[in-house]
Write a protein that holds these residues in place. Structure first.
Motif, PDB file in Angstrom:
ATOM      1  N   CYS A  28      19.211 -41.925 -60.916  1.00 31.84           N
ATOM      2  CA  CYS A  28      18.292 -42.524 -59.931  1.00 31.84           C
ATOM      3  C   CYS A  28      17.006 -41.716 -59.829  1.00 31.84           C
ATOM      4  CB  CYS A  28      18.951 -42.599 -58.549  1.00 31.84           C
ATOM      5  SG  CYS A  28      20.198 -43.880 -58.372  1.00 31.84           S
ATOM      6  N   SER A  29      17.117 -40.392 -59.900  1.00 35.24           N
ATOM      7  CA  SER A  29      15.920 -39.562 -59.759  1.00 35.24           C
ATOM      8  C   SER A  29      14.946 -39.763 -60.923  1.00 35.24           C
ATOM      9  CB  SER A  29      16.296 -38.089 -59.611  1.00 35.24           C
ATOM     10  OG  SER A  29      16.907 -37.605 -60.777  1.00 35.24           O
ATOM     11  N   LYS A  30      15.441 -40.188 -62.080  1.00 41.09           N
ATOM     12  CA  LYS A  30      14.563 -40.434 -63.235  1.00 41.09           C
ATOM     13  C   LYS A  30      13.707 -41.682 -63.057  1.00 41.09           C
ATOM     14  CE  LYS A  30      17.740 -38.452 -66.618  1.00 41.09           C
ATOM     15  NZ  LYS A  30      18.648 -38.778 -67.747  1.00 41.09           N
ATOM     16  N   VAL A  31      14.239 -42.666 -62.296  1.00 41.88           N
ATOM     17  CA  VAL A  31      13.552 -43.956 -62.193  1.00 41.88           C
ATOM     18  C   VAL A  31      13.096 -44.294 -60.777  1.00 41.88           C
ATOM     19  CG1 VAL A  31      14.716 -44.921 -64.214  1.00 41.88           C
ATOM     20  CG2 VAL A  31      15.733 -45.214 -61.951  1.00 41.88           C
ATOM     21  N   GLY A  32      13.208 -43.326 -59.873  1.00 45.64           N
ATOM     22  CA  GLY A  32      12.796 -43.577 -58.498  1.00 45.64           C
ATOM     23  C   GLY A  32      13.768 -44.446 -57.730  1.00 45.64           C
ATOM     24  N   GLY A  33      15.026 -44.469 -58.184  1.00 45.73           N
ATOM     25  CA  GLY A  33      16.045 -45.266 -57.505  1.00 45.73           C
ATOM     26  C   GLY A  33      16.563 -44.578 -56.252  1.00 45.73           C
ATOM     27  N   ARG A  34      17.468 -45.255 -55.552  1.00 47.39           N
ATOM     28  CA  ARG A  34      18.058 -44.669 -54.352  1.00 47.39           C
ATOM     29  C   ARG A  34      19.571 -44.728 -54.459  1.00 47.39           C
ATOM     30  NH1 ARG A  34      20.018 -48.264 -50.806  1.00 47.39           N
ATOM     31  NH2 ARG A  34      19.558 -50.451 -51.200  1.00 47.39           N
ATOM     32  N   TRP A  35      20.227 -43.853 -53.741  1.00 50.04           N
ATOM     33  CA  TRP A  35      21.680 -43.812 -53.759  1.00 50.04           C
ATOM     34  C   TRP A  35      22.220 -43.718 -52.349  1.00 50.04           C
ATOM     35  CZ3 TRP A  35      18.559 -39.924 -55.652  1.00 50.04           C
ATOM     36  CH2 TRP A  35      18.525 -38.746 -54.919  1.00 50.04           C
ATOM     37  N   VAL A  36      23.493 -44.050 -52.203  1.00 49.07           N
ATOM     38  CA  VAL A  36      24.164 -43.985 -50.908  1.00 49.07           C
ATOM     39  C   VAL A  36      25.017 -42.728 -50.841  1.00 49.07           C
ATOM     40  CG1 VAL A  36      25.778 -45.149 -49.341  1.00 49.07           C
ATOM     41  CG2 VAL A  36      24.148 -46.499 -50.691  1.00 49.07           C
ATOM     42  N   HIS A  37      25.909 -42.549 -51.821  1.00 52.59           N
ATOM     43  CA  HIS A  37      26.779 -41.374 -51.898  1.00 52.59           C
ATOM     44  C   HIS A  37      26.797 -40.878 -53.332  1.00 52.59           C
ATOM     45  CE1 HIS A  37      28.277 -42.074 -47.868  1.00 52.59           C
ATOM     46  NE2 HIS A  37      28.542 -43.328 -48.206  1.00 52.59           N
ATOM     47  N   LEU A  38      27.163 -39.624 -53.504  1.00 57.20           N
ATOM     48  CA  LEU A  38      27.177 -39.015 -54.829  1.00 57.20           C
ATOM     49  C   LEU A  38      28.581 -38.597 -55.242  1.00 57.20           C
ATOM     50  CD1 LEU A  38      23.995 -36.811 -54.446  1.00 57.20           C
ATOM     51  CD2 LEU A  38      24.190 -38.961 -55.693  1.00 57.20           C
ATOM     52  N   ARG A  39      28.827 -38.630 -56.546  1.00 57.54           N
ATOM     53  CA  ARG A  39      30.084 -38.210 -57.146  1.00 57.54           C
ATOM     54  C   ARG A  39      29.770 -37.272 -58.302  1.00 57.54           C
ATOM     55  NH1 ARG A  39      31.205 -40.092 -52.810  1.00 57.54           N
ATOM     56  NH2 ARG A  39      31.827 -42.247 -52.496  1.00 57.54           N
ATOM     57  N   THR A  40      30.643 -36.292 -58.542  1.00 59.14           N
ATOM     58  CA  THR A  40      30.452 -35.355 -59.643  1.00 59.14           C
ATOM     59  C   THR A  40      31.588 -35.495 -60.650  1.00 59.14           C
ATOM     60  OG1 THR A  40      29.262 -33.802 -58.210  1.00 59.14           O
ATOM     61  CG2 THR A  40      30.124 -32.925 -60.270  1.00 59.14           C
ATOM     62  N   CYS A  41      31.233 -35.736 -61.906  1.00 62.05           N
ATOM     63  CA  CYS A  41      32.193 -35.886 -62.989  1.00 62.05           C
ATOM     64  C   CYS A  41      32.894 -34.555 -63.228  1.00 62.05           C
ATOM     65  CB  CYS A  41      31.466 -36.338 -64.257  1.00 62.05           C
ATOM     66  SG  CYS A  41      32.532 -36.448 -65.706  1.00 62.05           S
ATOM     67  N   GLN A  42      34.201 -34.595 -63.337  1.00 62.87           N
ATOM     68  CA  GLN A  42      34.966 -33.383 -63.545  1.00 62.87           C
ATOM     69  C   GLN A  42      35.154 -33.027 -65.014  1.00 62.87           C
ATOM     70  OE1 GLN A  42      35.879 -31.189 -60.825  1.00 62.87           O
ATOM     71  NE2 GLN A  42      34.136 -32.521 -60.358  1.00 62.87           N
ATOM     72  N   THR A  43      34.624 -33.846 -65.906  1.00 62.88           N
ATOM     73  CA  THR A  43      34.635 -33.513 -67.324  1.00 62.88           C
ATOM     74  C   THR A  43      33.356 -32.779 -67.705  1.00 62.88           C
ATOM     75  OG1 THR A  43      35.998 -35.440 -67.833  1.00 62.88           O
ATOM     76  CG2 THR A  43      34.809 -34.441 -69.675  1.00 62.88           C
ATOM     77  N   CYS A  44      32.200 -33.325 -67.300  1.00 61.89           N
ATOM     78  CA  CYS A  44      30.920 -32.758 -67.750  1.00 61.89           C
ATOM     79  C   CYS A  44      30.047 -32.197 -66.628  1.00 61.89           C
ATOM     80  CB  CYS A  44      30.141 -33.797 -68.538  1.00 61.89           C
ATOM     81  SG  CYS A  44      29.598 -35.218 -67.556  1.00 61.89           S
ATOM     82  N   GLY A  45      30.404 -32.454 -65.361  1.00 63.17           N
ATOM     83  CA  GLY A  45      29.631 -31.911 -64.247  1.00 63.17           C
ATOM     84  C   GLY A  45      28.433 -32.742 -63.822  1.00 63.17           C
ATOM     85  N   THR A  46      28.230 -33.901 -64.427  1.00 62.59           N
ATOM     86  CA  THR A  46      27.119 -34.779 -64.067  1.00 62.59           C
ATOM     87  C   THR A  46      27.323 -35.330 -62.656  1.00 62.59           C
ATOM     88  OG1 THR A  46      26.792 -35.424 -66.368  1.00 62.59           O
ATOM     89  CG2 THR A  46      25.934 -36.923 -64.692  1.00 62.59           C
ATOM     90  N   THR A  47      26.261 -35.353 -61.855  1.00 67.56           N
ATOM     91  CA  THR A  47      26.322 -35.929 -60.514  1.00 67.56           C
ATOM     92  C   THR A  47      25.529 -37.226 -60.508  1.00 67.56           C
ATOM     93  OG1 THR A  47      26.597 -33.775 -59.474  1.00 67.56           O
ATOM     94  CG2 THR A  47      25.787 -35.551 -58.072  1.00 67.56           C
ATOM     95  N   LEU A  48      26.220 -38.313 -60.091  1.00 67.42           N
ATOM     96  CA  LEU A  48      25.632 -39.648 -60.100  1.00 67.42           C
ATOM     97  C   LEU A  48      26.044 -40.408 -58.850  1.00 67.42           C
ATOM     98  CD1 LEU A  48      26.429 -40.446 -63.830  1.00 67.42           C
ATOM     99  CD2 LEU A  48      24.184 -39.862 -62.895  1.00 67.42           C
TER     100      LEU A  48
END
Length: 89
Positions: A25-45
């Motif tokens: 979302c931060s790359k495209v100016g999007g918005r989010w409600v809640h965040l989750r973190t992947c336990q394989t690679c650590g990505t937060t989306l």
């Protein structure tokens, strides 16, 4: 009662977010409600309540099954593959 699937039981150390932002979302100016973190690679989306549902897209593209809530005070894991939910302390 919470069930532990094999994917969740294999996790020995939790990956936590580096920043409290949805990386996509931060790359495209999007918005989010809640965040989750992947336990394989650590990505937060962003979660499925968010417009773009980036974490579900991440699972579908990578097969990384387990996420934690990146929300302060929420202590749980979710396995997309097994649809398993587990609280932790």
């Amino acid at each position: 009662m919470d069930e532990v699937c094999k994917h969740i039981s294999e996790i020995t150390e939790l990956k936590t977010p580096v920043e409290y932002v949805c990386e996509e979302c931060s790359k495209v100016g999007g918005r989010w409600v809640h965040l989750r973190t992947c336990q394989t690679c650590g990505t937060t989306l962003c979660c499925d309540t968010s417009p773009a549902k980036h974490m579900t897209q991440h699972f579908n593209q990578t097969g990384h099954p387990v996420v934690i809530s990146a929300e302060p005070g929420e202590n749980w894991l979710w396995c997309y593959e097994d649809e398993a939910f587990v609280r932790y302390t």
